[in-house]
Write an enzyme that holds these catalytic residues in place. Structure first.
Site, PDB file in Angstrom:
ATOM      1  N   VAL A 110      -1.190  -2.471  -2.310  1.00  0.00           N
ATOM      2  CA  VAL A 110      -0.527  -2.798  -1.162  1.00  0.00           C
ATOM      3  C   VAL A 110      -1.594  -3.146  -0.393  1.00  0.00           C
ATOM      4  O   VAL A 110      -2.582  -2.729   0.063  1.00  0.00           O
ATOM      5  CB  VAL A 110       0.363  -1.749  -0.657  1.00  0.00           C
ATOM      6  CG1 VAL A 110       0.795  -2.140   0.791  1.00  0.00           C
ATOM      7  CG2 VAL A 110       1.193  -0.974  -1.557  1.00  0.00           C
ATOM      8  N   CYS A 111      -1.195  -4.420   0.580  1.00  0.00           N
ATOM      9  CA  CYS A 111      -1.945  -4.858   1.657  1.00  0.00           C
ATOM     10  C   CYS A 111      -3.757  -5.043   1.115  1.00  0.00           C
ATOM     11  O   CYS A 111      -3.873  -5.490   0.093  1.00  0.00           O
ATOM     12  CB  CYS A 111      -2.116  -3.854   2.835  1.00  0.00           C
ATOM     13  SG  CYS A 111      -2.868  -4.643   4.391  1.00  0.00           S
TER      14      CYS A 111
END
Length: 195
Positions: A110-111
């Site tokens: 994520v991210c």
């Protein structure tokens, strides 16, 4: 009679992890494990050492086990956050990621967790995404990464990357669909009221 195998998903917690990057996928995977999955699913909080990890906005989260004592993982979710700056240059951490990937663990980020994957060499020659603010870091880490700036998540088979914060929830729902069924993912989506 053979017991039904358990799918084990680990979510990585580390100092200065972005709260929702970790907790969003945790909620999706945890709801799936507790209420929907047609087979046993275990979700564990993993860190480099047991105890409380302080997140980027101050929330304290408790790690279940350190990486050395973690059960074999079918899936690892690597969140982003300010703490990924250090992890991108942590040789031990990068080697651990390469070992997991080489052993068949499905790797999901994520991210800015995707920047750590890039530093570990897991995204070489693959398409990938991250938070819009950090797209320009990919070429500095690995120029062979095909940057997908407009995608919420990118699934390349053994590695999945997602953009920032709420995109991690989208990716986790995709994981449920992939590992279980689209119907299971729809049931989780309804259960957590995510539209």
């Amino acid at each position: 009679m053979n017991p039904v195998p358990t799918l084990t998903a680990g979510v990585l917690f580390f100092a200065d992890v972005e709260e929702l990057d970790a907790v969003g996928p945790w909620e999706v995977l945890g709801y799936w494990a507790d209420h929907v999955a047609a087979f046993p699913v275990q979700v564990v909080a993993i860190g480099h050492e047991p105890g409380v990890v302080r997140c980027s906005k101050g929330l304290g989260l408790t790690v279940d086990c350190d990486v050395e004592h973690a059960p074999p993982l079918d899936l690892l979710v690597h969140p982003g956050g300010d703490g990924t700056d250090k992890l991108q240059v942590d040789d031990e951490h990068l080697a651990w990621l390469r070992t997991l990937h080489g052993g068949g663990t499905l790797m999901a980020s994520v991210c800015t967790g995707s920047l750590v994957f890039a530093a570990a060499g897991l995204l070489a020659g693959r398409p990938a995404t991250t938070h819009w603010r950090y797209m320009d870091f990919f070429p500095e880490i690995d120029s062979s990464v095909e940057v997908r700036a407009d995608d919420r998540y990118v699934d390349t088979g053994s590695v999945i990357t997602s953009a920032g914060v709420s995109a991690g929830i989208d990716m986790a729902l995709h994981l449920v669909s992939r590992l279980d069924s689209p119907e299971a993912a729809a049931e989780v989506r309804r259960g957590i009221q995510y539209h």
